[in-house]
Design a protein around this motif. Sequence first.
Motif, mmCIF file in Angstrom:
data_model
loop_
_atom_site.group_PDB
_atom_site.id
_atom_site.type_symbol
_atom_site.label_atom_id
_atom_site.label_comp_id
_atom_site.label_asym_id
_atom_site.label_seq_id
_atom_site.Cartn_x
_atom_site.Cartn_y
_atom_site.Cartn_z
ATOM 1 N N ALA A 28 0.982 -1.220 -0.082
ATOM 2 C CA ALA A 28 0.148 0.108 -0.101
ATOM 3 C C ALA A 28 0.992 1.474 0.033
ATOM 4 O O ALA A 28 0.520 2.214 -0.607
ATOM 5 C CB ALA A 28 -0.835 0.120 1.121
ATOM 6 N N TYR A 29 2.008 1.288 0.754
ATOM 7 C CA TYR A 29 3.043 2.353 0.856
ATOM 8 C C TYR A 29 3.521 2.578 -0.500
ATOM 9 O O TYR A 29 3.814 3.813 -0.733
ATOM 10 C CB TYR A 29 3.784 2.259 2.018
ATOM 11 N N ILE A 30 4.255 1.563 -1.083
ATOM 12 C CA ILE A 30 4.811 1.905 -2.359
ATOM 13 C C ILE A 30 3.697 2.410 -3.224
ATOM 14 O O ILE A 30 4.145 3.256 -4.204
ATOM 15 C CB ILE A 30 5.308 0.513 -2.828
ATOM 16 N N ASP A 31 2.284 2.000 -3.384
ATOM 17 C CA ASP A 31 1.385 2.488 -4.387
ATOM 18 C C ASP A 31 1.323 3.820 -4.101
ATOM 19 O O ASP A 31 0.989 4.670 -5.185
ATOM 20 C CB ASP A 31 0.073 1.663 -4.149
ATOM 21 N N TYR A 32 1.185 4.452 -2.854
ATOM 22 C CA TYR A 32 0.958 5.591 -2.516
ATOM 23 C C TYR A 32 2.097 6.264 -2.975
ATOM 24 O O TYR A 32 1.986 7.402 -3.389
ATOM 25 C CB TYR A 32 0.839 5.847 -0.929
ATOM 26 N N SER A 33 3.346 5.758 -2.704
ATOM 27 C CA SER A 33 4.519 6.777 -3.086
ATOM 28 C C SER A 33 4.716 6.843 -4.324
ATOM 29 O O SER A 33 5.007 8.029 -4.917
ATOM 30 C CB SER A 33 5.828 5.952 -2.316
ATOM 31 N N MET A 34 4.474 5.987 -5.185
ATOM 32 C CA MET A 34 4.573 5.998 -6.578
ATOM 33 C C MET A 34 3.600 6.990 -7.124
ATOM 34 O O MET A 34 3.801 7.801 -8.069
ATOM 35 C CB MET A 34 4.381 4.749 -7.331
ATOM 36 N N SER A 35 2.257 6.937 -6.441
ATOM 37 C CA SER A 35 1.472 7.891 -6.843
ATOM 38 C C SER A 35 1.903 9.609 -6.708
ATOM 39 O O SER A 35 1.657 10.341 -7.643
ATOM 40 C CB SER A 35 -0.010 7.656 -6.272
ATOM 41 N N VAL A 36 2.416 9.665 -5.669
ATOM 42 C CA VAL A 36 3.025 10.991 -5.238
ATOM 43 C C VAL A 36 4.095 11.331 -6.103
ATOM 44 O O VAL A 36 4.162 12.580 -6.585
ATOM 45 C CB VAL A 36 3.449 11.018 -3.767
ATOM 46 N N ILE A 37 4.973 10.305 -6.495
ATOM 47 C CA ILE A 37 6.404 10.682 -7.127
ATOM 48 C C ILE A 37 5.906 10.895 -8.560
ATOM 49 O O ILE A 37 6.280 12.134 -9.176
ATOM 50 C CB ILE A 37 7.134 9.472 -7.137
ATOM 51 N N VAL A 38 5.015 10.180 -9.113
ATOM 52 C CA VAL A 38 4.359 10.359 -10.593
ATOM 53 C C VAL A 38 3.502 11.487 -10.812
ATOM 54 O O VAL A 38 3.555 12.085 -11.707
ATOM 55 C CB VAL A 38 4.255 9.021 -11.327
ATOM 56 N N GLY A 39 2.624 11.524 -9.851
ATOM 57 C CA GLY A 39 1.474 12.168 -10.301
ATOM 58 C C GLY A 39 1.304 13.446 -9.481
ATOM 59 O O GLY A 39 0.372 14.244 -9.741
ATOM 60 N N ILE A 182 8.994 17.668 -3.088
ATOM 61 C CA ILE A 182 9.168 16.709 -2.195
ATOM 62 C C ILE A 182 8.378 15.375 -2.176
ATOM 63 O O ILE A 182 7.084 15.478 -2.195
ATOM 64 C CB ILE A 182 9.197 17.235 -0.536
ATOM 65 N N ALA A 183 8.734 14.422 -2.730
ATOM 66 C CA ALA A 183 7.935 13.093 -2.745
ATOM 67 C C ALA A 183 8.152 12.220 -1.704
ATOM 68 O O ALA A 183 8.179 12.770 -0.637
ATOM 69 C CB ALA A 183 8.280 12.307 -4.065
ATOM 70 N N VAL A 184 7.811 11.140 -1.964
ATOM 71 C CA VAL A 184 7.867 9.904 -1.008
ATOM 72 C C VAL A 184 9.245 9.346 -0.926
ATOM 73 O O VAL A 184 9.414 8.695 -1.899
ATOM 74 C CB VAL A 184 6.876 9.116 -0.711
ATOM 75 N N GLY A 185 10.295 9.554 -0.139
ATOM 76 C CA GLY A 185 11.483 8.921 0.040
ATOM 77 C C GLY A 185 12.355 9.588 -1.003
ATOM 78 O O GLY A 185 13.692 9.156 -1.133
ATOM 79 N N MET A 186 12.168 10.710 -1.481
ATOM 80 C CA MET A 186 12.972 11.236 -2.777
ATOM 81 C C MET A 186 12.769 12.872 -2.711
ATOM 82 O O MET A 186 11.469 13.238 -2.460
ATOM 83 C CB MET A 186 13.304 10.806 -3.956
ATOM 84 N N ALA A 187 13.381 13.921 -3.223
ATOM 85 C CA ALA A 187 13.137 15.072 -3.289
ATOM 86 C C ALA A 187 13.864 15.532 -4.588
ATOM 87 O O ALA A 187 14.688 14.857 -5.273
ATOM 88 C CB ALA A 187 13.324 15.962 -2.259
ATOM 89 N N THR A 188 13.321 16.767 -5.279
ATOM 90 C CA THR A 188 13.980 17.721 -6.561
ATOM 91 C C THR A 188 14.347 18.839 -5.949
ATOM 92 O O THR A 188 13.485 19.175 -5.417
ATOM 93 C CB THR A 188 13.359 17.055 -7.585
ATOM 94 N N ASN A 189 15.231 19.428 -6.469
ATOM 95 C CA ASN A 189 15.683 20.833 -6.448
ATOM 96 C C ASN A 189 16.517 21.109 -7.850
ATOM 97 O O ASN A 189 17.989 21.164 -7.583
ATOM 98 C CB ASN A 189 16.183 21.246 -5.047
ATOM 99 N N ILE A 190 15.825 21.552 -8.690
ATOM 100 C CA ILE A 190 16.452 21.835 -9.932
ATOM 101 C C ILE A 190 16.355 23.393 -10.080
ATOM 102 O O ILE A 190 15.458 24.017 -10.156
ATOM 103 C CB ILE A 190 15.710 21.198 -11.156
ATOM 104 N N LEU A 191 17.583 24.027 -10.175
ATOM 105 C CA LEU A 191 17.796 25.397 -10.325
ATOM 106 C C LEU A 191 17.412 26.052 -11.608
ATOM 107 O O LEU A 191 17.831 25.280 -12.596
ATOM 108 C CB LEU A 191 18.885 25.797 -9.558
ATOM 109 N N PRO A 192 16.856 27.141 -11.676
ATOM 110 C CA PRO A 192 16.900 27.654 -13.118
ATOM 111 C C PRO A 192 18.054 28.031 -13.732
ATOM 112 O O PRO A 192 19.114 28.472 -12.972
ATOM 113 C CB PRO A 192 15.893 29.151 -12.772
ATOM 114 N N ARG A 349 10.065 6.761 -14.620
ATOM 115 C CA ARG A 349 10.804 6.478 -13.261
ATOM 116 C C ARG A 349 11.879 7.661 -13.059
ATOM 117 O O ARG A 349 12.474 8.510 -13.821
ATOM 118 C CB ARG A 349 11.594 5.292 -13.778
ATOM 119 N N PRO A 350 11.949 7.953 -11.577
ATOM 120 C CA PRO A 350 12.867 9.127 -11.053
ATOM 121 C C PRO A 350 14.193 8.666 -11.484
ATOM 122 O O PRO A 350 14.432 7.395 -11.292
ATOM 123 C CB PRO A 350 12.377 8.860 -9.598
#
Length: 878
Positions: A28-39, A182-192, A349-350
């Motif tokens: 259930a947590y993997i499904d949730y995390s992938m939903s947050v990451i991708v969506g 900020i996703a689940v288990g990962m984050a992104t910070n791409i600068l302009p 995929r991230p």
Amino acid sequence: MEENNLPQETQDNNRIIEINIEEQMKTAYIDYSMSVIVGRALPDVRDGFKPVHRRILFAMNELGVNSNKPHKKSARIVGEVLGKYHPHGDSSVYDAMVRMAQDWNMRYTMVDGQGNFGSQDGDEPAAMRYTEVRLKKIGESMLDDIEKDTVDFQLNFDDSLQEPTVLPTRIPQLLVNGSSGIAVGMATNILPHNLTEVIEGCVAYIDNREITAEELCKYVKAPDFPTGGIIWGMEGVKQGLLTGRGRVVLRGKLHVETKPSGREQIIITEVPYQVNRDSLCDRVGQLVTDKTIEGIAHINNESNQKEGTRIVIDLKRDAVANIVINQLYKFTELQTSYGINNVALVKGRPKILNIRDMISEFIEFRHEVVVRRAEYELKEARKKAHILQGYLIALDHLDEVIAMIRNSPSPDVARDNLVNAGWGLDEIQAKAILELRLQRLTGMERDKIREEFDQLLKIIAGLEELLGNEGLRFDLIKKELEEVKEKFGDERKTEITYLADEMNILDFIAEEDVVITISHLGYIKRTSATEYRQQKRGGRGAIGGRTREEDYIEHLFVASTHHTLLFFTEKGRCFWLKVYEIPEGEKNSKGRAIQNLMQLPPDDKVRAIIDIAKLQDKEFVNSHYIVLCTKKGVIKKTLLEEFSRPRQNGVNAITVVEGDQLLEARLTNGSMEIMMAVKSGRAIRFPEEKVRPTGRGAIGVSGIEVDDENDEVIGMVCVSKEDKTRTILVVSEKGFGKRTPLTDESGEDVYRITNRGGKGVKTMSVTDKTGSLVGILDVTEKQDLMITCKSGITIRTAVADIREAGRATQGVKLIRLDESDAIAAITAIDEIEEAELVEDEVSTDAAEVSSETPTAEPNAGEENSGDTTEQEENSSND
């Protein structure tokens, strides 16, 4: 009763499925995390957007809220996005849309806002019912050609509408505006980044698909923030560009002004990205109250929407501005660091991406869009051309068509009659003819149909050619990117400051010519070329390097401090060294062991050195070659590009067979003539084209025949066919030398051109008096000759002082040697203006000789040891 209940209980138990709670939670947590990451949290590498931003721009485009239309209420847009595509909270949609309109948050804003959209001081935007928006032109470029089947569409949340999975952007949005989440288990910070720089990087990638991330850093130099500022140090930035993870230190921009009263003010004109100006002022005030910072009398935020940032800090009379500035950087957000964490979705995929990955993924996506657009346009053009062809057929049989239609009882019958008339019409064409307006039957309209049909055929041919030629497609991508740069590109806002330890070392090294000397036992040094004074032919010479008794100078040449040296060893290895990295030494100093400067094996030694000025120039390295020769007469040619990537432990340049040694290496342009000479006095001349290029590990081919066990190749020169100013200089071990032209006055070749692998012809009359041949050079009269003896004595003399003679002569005495001494190496160098010309032939130069060096008696018979007679020359055999 109990018996009757048993079957029911058994039935109930069968409806309960036992599961492992750990496995269920994990799934259930993997499904949730992938939903947050991708969506929700991570942007797509192709268009650089998260779903909410993509849906906002698509909804605005569908509503027709374009840059040339009036603004629409923000609430109208938010309602459209919520109701059709994004079933989340209205504040999430409005906040995302507001951010796309804030020029202090987005480097290139996508939305044109009207009303209160907040400020850099932390003021909140007005409610969505008060503000209005429309797309900006750059936002429209994100949606160009979306109607041409360029991207895939998917069903929305209730399967009632279609929405794009990605936008067919012409803008490299991910790099240009960056992204954070900020996703689940990962984050992104791409600068302009700067649009102009990013597009130049994209064009460079299209031109060279093998380009490295490091080479792309020349185009995309560093992040470029919408609020300006100064990047303080590039090490972390470079790591971010090369690996996808790094750190940027950003400082605000300020200057010091003096008021009429004499007091100084610090004026802050730019603050770091996403720093709240009011909060910064409050923080400074708190530090002054706490007496952490002393010297500040007053601070005031005078910033406004029109003038931009202006924070004025009044200093006390006795305050030192520089001290206060350093304290502001240390204790406040006037200096802020940002982590670079380039995580984006690649094919769902991230993935962590460096600069090359992001550019290559964008170009690959852009190529896909161009192909799909061309396929769509080709399909539509063919459809239209098909109908126009039907019109033209109908116009050719106009009277019959009119009569057929008039006599048909219904449209269906008329259509069938047209199809069956035998003119080659199909149902689609027949239907189009029936719907044709009568005005199209006029002569002018008929000409227009013919012209339109011809034009469509050209478009179809062009599209078919585009789809069949990848080069044309990439040229089109490049052209469209250049148009985007022309339309939206601008100058950098953020300055770059290198720290002291990051500065390009070449900026601090004066470019000058230096003499590089390498001894027989492997000691190297560089000396200013002006230390070697020019002398007349036959002089005593000066100490060129104090070495151990059994050691002597073996290599001596001139190079610029900014160049790169390629070292080739006798075992066929190649090493790299910058000239400025070679330790500087006095003319008579020993130098430093070469093993301390490069990873040279103890049983190997340097045999040849090539000075390269443009090792990073792609055009240069792909049009020049390294030609190598060995003592046994083997020759080999390899493209310089294969030596353009330095490695710390060197690379294999040639496979040397047992009993042989690498002797010489030369840089050529691919169309020169090669001459090789052997110790016994023979030389061969053949075109470079006779040696085909091979890889670094190849063995090579025969260059000259070496049949005697005691004979060996002593040198190789590569001369240009067009250069008539060069002569061939040969020197023997006992100090004799001469120059011989390649062609005589009548234009005949003195050294005839032959095939490689032959015996060659006599180049010097070798006798006991002259000793064996030790060197061969191609020289001009504007050069000087440096002669180095085994004893360490070096003499520099003008090449013009050495007379020309036939190739079978002995030559003239170039240097007087002690009986136990012999010439070890010769090299030709360009004249240096600063060199001191010494007029006295012997007496002045004799003073240069070290007292430790035994002095030889002058050779009284020099006049008799010169050229051989004409009779001897004619009688000698080739």
